[in-house]
Design a protein around this motif. Sequence first.
Motif, PDB file in Angstrom:
ATOM      1  N   ALA A  93      43.087 -68.899  20.688  1.00 16.00           N
ATOM      2  CA  ALA A  93      44.365 -68.083  20.007  1.00 16.00           C
ATOM      3  C   ALA A  93      43.180 -66.888  19.452  1.00 16.00           C
ATOM      4  O   ALA A  93      43.466 -64.965  19.606  1.00 16.00           O
ATOM      5  N   ALA A  94      42.350 -67.506  18.491  1.00 16.23           N
ATOM      6  CA  ALA A  94      41.280 -66.433  17.897  1.00 16.23           C
ATOM      7  C   ALA A  94      40.916 -65.858  18.791  1.00 16.23           C
ATOM      8  O   ALA A  94      40.817 -64.230  17.963  1.00 16.23           O
ATOM      9  N   THR A  95      39.839 -65.837  19.921  1.00 10.87           N
ATOM     10  CA  THR A  95      39.177 -64.861  20.630  1.00 10.87           C
ATOM     11  C   THR A  95      40.124 -63.471  21.379  1.00 10.87           C
ATOM     12  O   THR A  95      39.983 -62.951  21.343  1.00 10.87           O
ATOM     13  N   LEU A  96      41.973 -63.791  21.881  1.00 12.26           N
ATOM     14  CA  LEU A  96      42.789 -63.318  22.368  1.00 12.26           C
ATOM     15  C   LEU A  96      42.608 -62.117  21.096  1.00 12.26           C
ATOM     16  O   LEU A  96      43.659 -60.976  20.912  1.00 12.26           O
ATOM     17  N   VAL A  97      43.330 -62.630  19.719  1.00  8.98           N
ATOM     18  CA  VAL A  97      43.359 -61.622  19.015  1.00  8.98           C
ATOM     19  C   VAL A  97      42.419 -60.623  18.563  1.00  8.98           C
ATOM     20  O   VAL A  97      42.202 -59.582  18.098  1.00  8.98           O
ATOM     21  N   LEU A  98      41.334 -61.218  18.370  1.00  3.35           N
ATOM     22  CA  LEU A  98      39.595 -60.234  18.352  1.00  3.35           C
ATOM     23  C   LEU A  98      39.854 -59.208  19.565  1.00  3.35           C
ATOM     24  O   LEU A  98      39.628 -58.100  18.929  1.00  3.35           O
ATOM     25  N   LEU A  99      39.874 -59.463  20.530  1.00  6.55           N
ATOM     26  CA  LEU A  99      40.120 -58.508  21.479  1.00  6.55           C
ATOM     27  C   LEU A  99      40.830 -57.964  21.408  1.00  6.55           C
ATOM     28  O   LEU A  99      40.820 -56.746  21.339  1.00  6.55           O
ATOM     29  N   LEU A 359      54.555 -66.249  22.145  1.00  2.00           N
ATOM     30  CA  LEU A 359      53.182 -65.519  23.195  1.00  2.00           C
ATOM     31  C   LEU A 359      52.745 -65.935  23.326  1.00  2.00           C
ATOM     32  O   LEU A 359      52.297 -67.195  24.134  1.00  2.00           O
ATOM     33  N   SER A 360      51.388 -65.783  22.333  1.00  2.00           N
ATOM     34  CA  SER A 360      50.593 -66.574  22.315  1.00  2.00           C
ATOM     35  C   SER A 360      50.383 -67.820  21.783  1.00  2.00           C
ATOM     36  O   SER A 360      49.125 -68.824  22.704  1.00  2.00           O
ATOM     37  N   TYR A 361      51.493 -68.345  21.061  1.00  2.00           N
ATOM     38  CA  TYR A 361      51.240 -70.031  21.353  1.00  2.00           C
ATOM     39  C   TYR A 361      51.893 -70.843  22.789  1.00  2.00           C
ATOM     40  O   TYR A 361      51.848 -71.803  22.991  1.00  2.00           O
ATOM     41  N   ARG A 362      52.604 -70.346  22.909  1.00  2.00           N
ATOM     42  CA  ARG A 362      53.170 -70.861  24.417  1.00  2.00           C
ATOM     43  C   ARG A 362      52.539 -70.547  25.521  1.00  2.00           C
ATOM     44  O   ARG A 362      51.800 -71.146  25.949  1.00  2.00           O
ATOM     45  N   PHE A 363      51.644 -69.654  25.793  1.00  2.00           N
ATOM     46  CA  PHE A 363      50.425 -69.379  26.836  1.00  2.00           C
ATOM     47  C   PHE A 363      49.385 -69.574  26.878  1.00  2.00           C
ATOM     48  O   PHE A 363      48.647 -69.599  27.687  1.00  2.00           O
ATOM     49  N   VAL A 364      49.073 -69.795  25.656  1.00  2.00           N
ATOM     50  CA  VAL A 364      47.540 -69.774  25.201  1.00  2.00           C
ATOM     51  C   VAL A 364      47.100 -70.688  24.399  1.00  2.00           C
ATOM     52  O   VAL A 364      46.870 -72.092  24.638  1.00  2.00           O
ATOM     53  N   GLU A 365      47.776 -71.177  23.152  1.00  2.00           N
ATOM     54  CA  GLU A 365      47.323 -72.133  22.590  1.00  2.00           C
ATOM     55  C   GLU A 365      47.456 -73.425  22.429  1.00  2.00           C
ATOM     56  O   GLU A 365      46.547 -74.421  23.208  1.00  2.00           O
ATOM     57  N   ASN A 366      48.804 -73.724  23.589  1.00  2.00           N
ATOM     58  CA  ASN A 366      49.028 -75.130  23.495  1.00  2.00           C
ATOM     59  C   ASN A 366      48.878 -75.555  25.063  1.00  2.00           C
ATOM     60  O   ASN A 366      48.142 -76.356  25.931  1.00  2.00           O
ATOM     61  N   ALA A 384      33.542 -74.347  27.209  1.00  2.00           N
ATOM     62  CA  ALA A 384      33.861 -73.080  26.560  1.00  2.00           C
ATOM     63  C   ALA A 384      34.208 -72.953  25.740  1.00  2.00           C
ATOM     64  O   ALA A 384      34.299 -71.266  25.770  1.00  2.00           O
ATOM     65  N   GLY A 385      33.874 -72.778  24.886  1.00  2.00           N
ATOM     66  CA  GLY A 385      33.882 -72.533  23.404  1.00  2.00           C
ATOM     67  C   GLY A 385      32.727 -71.875  23.473  1.00  2.00           C
ATOM     68  O   GLY A 385      32.976 -70.656  22.876  1.00  2.00           O
ATOM     69  N   ALA A 386      31.325 -71.999  23.458  1.00  2.00           N
ATOM     70  CA  ALA A 386      30.443 -70.921  23.530  1.00  2.00           C
ATOM     71  C   ALA A 386      30.902 -69.826  24.198  1.00  2.00           C
ATOM     72  O   ALA A 386      30.676 -68.665  24.217  1.00  2.00           O
ATOM     73  N   ALA A 387      31.340 -69.930  25.323  1.00  2.00           N
ATOM     74  CA  ALA A 387      32.488 -68.730  26.172  1.00  2.00           C
ATOM     75  C   ALA A 387      32.612 -68.243  25.574  1.00  2.00           C
ATOM     76  O   ALA A 387      32.819 -66.645  25.280  1.00  2.00           O
ATOM     77  N   LEU A 388      33.729 -68.478  25.236  1.00  2.00           N
ATOM     78  CA  LEU A 388      34.694 -67.939  23.947  1.00  2.00           C
ATOM     79  C   LEU A 388      34.410 -67.326  23.135  1.00  2.00           C
ATOM     80  O   LEU A 388      33.908 -66.024  22.400  1.00  2.00           O
ATOM     81  N   VAL A 389      33.143 -67.482  22.048  1.00  2.00           N
ATOM     82  CA  VAL A 389      32.039 -67.141  20.836  1.00  2.00           C
ATOM     83  C   VAL A 389      31.664 -66.438  21.771  1.00  2.00           C
ATOM     84  O   VAL A 389      31.660 -64.878  21.049  1.00  2.00           O
ATOM     85  N   GLY A 390      31.184 -66.099  22.950  1.00  2.00           N
ATOM     86  CA  GLY A 390      30.126 -64.656  23.350  1.00  2.00           C
ATOM     87  C   GLY A 390      31.056 -64.064  23.974  1.00  2.00           C
ATOM     88  O   GLY A 390      30.814 -62.955  23.196  1.00  2.00           O
ATOM     89  N   VAL A 391      32.382 -64.070  24.317  1.00  2.00           N
ATOM     90  CA  VAL A 391      33.176 -63.305  24.671  1.00  2.00           C
ATOM     91  C   VAL A 391      33.606 -62.183  23.260  1.00  2.00           C
ATOM     92  O   VAL A 391      33.306 -61.536  23.388  1.00  2.00           O
TER      93      VAL A 391
END
Length: 707
Positions: A93-99, A359-366, A384-391
């Motif tokens: 969720a954090a990565t999505l919000v940063l994007l 929407l974030s909670y329903r389709f990303v967080e969970n 996966a976390g490292a990839a998200l940090v890289g993105v």
Amino acid sequence: MSETVKLDVPRAAPTPHSRIRLDIQGLRAVAVGVVLLFHANAPFLPGGFIGVDVFFVISGFLITGILIREASATGRVNLAGFYAKRVRRILPAATLVLLATAVLSVLFLPAIRWQSIGGEIIAAAVYLVNLVFAANTNYLNAEVAASPIQHFWTLAVEEQFYIVWPLLIIVMLYLGRRFLARLGRARQLQILLPAGVLLLFVPSLAWSAVYTATDPAPAYFATTTRLWELAVGAMVAVFATQLARIPDRVGFCLGWAGLLGIVVGSVVYTAATPFPGVAALLPTLSAAAIIVGGMAGRGERGAGALLSLRPVRWVGDISYSLYLWHWPLVVVATYLLGGSLRFREGLLVIALSFLPAWLSYRFVENPFRDWKRLQESAGSALRAGAALVGVSALIGAALMLAPTVTQGNQLPPGGALGAMALVSDPAAGDPAAPVVGGFTPTAVDARNDNPVVYASGCHADQGFTEHPGCTLGNADAETTLALVGDSHAASWVPALQEIAAKNDLRLRVYTKSACGFADVATVAGGDARYDACSDWNERVMEQLIAEQPDLVLTTNSVERKVWDDGPLTMSESVQPFSDGLRRSWESLNAAGIPVTVIRDVPRMDIDVPECVSANPGNLAECAVARATAVDAQATPEINAQRGLSETGLVDLTNWICPAEACAPVIGNVLVWRDGHHLTATYSATLATPLEDALRENTVSRELFTER
């Protein structure tokens, strides 16, 4: 802020009861609710910022419960598994919000903000952004618009706690095996965990009280001032077995008292409240009281009955996503609405933020949290976390490199720049005059176009009380010129450096942020008494009288609040501030030191570089009427100077705002680095007009006779 509220622990461990705590989910709703209303500018909740402190306590409690359960059952803490769970819950969720924030910034915010936001996205991706905000909360950035990433500071503090606390528990486990092996694991934890949590709580709380009192702006974001708040929650988990035994009537009282404490803090606390410091004890202990009150099956009775209501719990369910999404939308809306957000507009923005949050909670967080492959393999989750940090880091880097302004610094060849252009062409100061060939510094670079005294450490920040007394120019020169005042005085350093070099003067600089050189108690940001300024001025006065400079130059912001058994309003402060200025100048005159006052610069009512960045093709949009910038300003320095034969006054206003409206660019030079500080580049072009004015003034002319 993001743990599942399910507690299932062995009896032997000093940990919370084995129950799903619906009341804690409701407590999350309360925490995010007061934060959202505060950010919506609710006039009745000036202290709504304490909601983040409630989140800290919840996080400390839940994370500690998880760690103690594992330590009790296995005698170890699996760091890879622990961080894998954090990755699944927090990063998607954090990565999505940063994007999304990067996209919103490019679409709606001026380019001048992109570079800093990009850097903050990178820092947020690695959970160090609170340190960036702590480092940047200086006077130079005091009036810069809030970052849409600013709320990520709380996540950074929590993640840093998640590094420190598990490692400390591992140390406790080692010490138990090494020195207390005969007692058994449960007893070891009962002895060592309280010591460990106190090791976090006590030093951090003490430092929070000290740092908040001396330098509140960075203290607000610092990890060291906040660890104790998470330690409060950890302490509740550590002593949960004992706390759960309290009588029901005491537990119910604690629950209601905790809710009342959060409400009182949200209503009573204001921006003037020194925070966090000891003031944060109210929301943190209130949150702890609610958690303790709901133990032993009381979570759905008393105050817990209110917190466990389905609508309240639903807000608690999406509280993490809601917290992430609402603030970027508030920042963008504030900009689009002209820099201010009325409460009803803020409420609308908050209401709209529920949609992306759900929407974030329903389709990303969970989905990410429940992804079976990531649940079964800590390595996969960490990769996966490292990839998200890289993105996120790539997004931030792209945004940092994106800013472009139509008018660059490709200046036309030849010709006078800045104020000197007015000598040959008075129309250069007309806001309607076309800017041919660009200007310097660019709007993007203007924030950093500061006098050398900032980078060299010569200028004192607000918490500093000693006088650096730095020397510019020829240190061995026979004649000394001293500059004294606040950041407006510091703005004249580039011009004075040229004057000192030309006239072989020793330039001594005594400047301090938001500290007018006046013998009167003033107010710092947040309407707190500015004792550091009074102490500074006393020391500077002693130093000046001891050094006996040939001339003291001084200037100060005319907008300075005075403290008189409390903060006075700006209009009430004009006369007492004027009197304080006069007393300071009279003291210097009595010691045989002449003084020359430079009238304060015009005060624009906009952030000029940001306006220029948003209107590169129409700079006239960024002009401010002279009647607003100059004529409407109070003139305490003019009133204070009248009748003092050894204190003169020079006025450079017409070299800064020569027309009916103050132009953002004069002679291909951007005049302002914010709304009331000159760029160093423009200040340097004022050297000749300033020298001429000093030469013509009766008090200072002797210093500038031909050598």
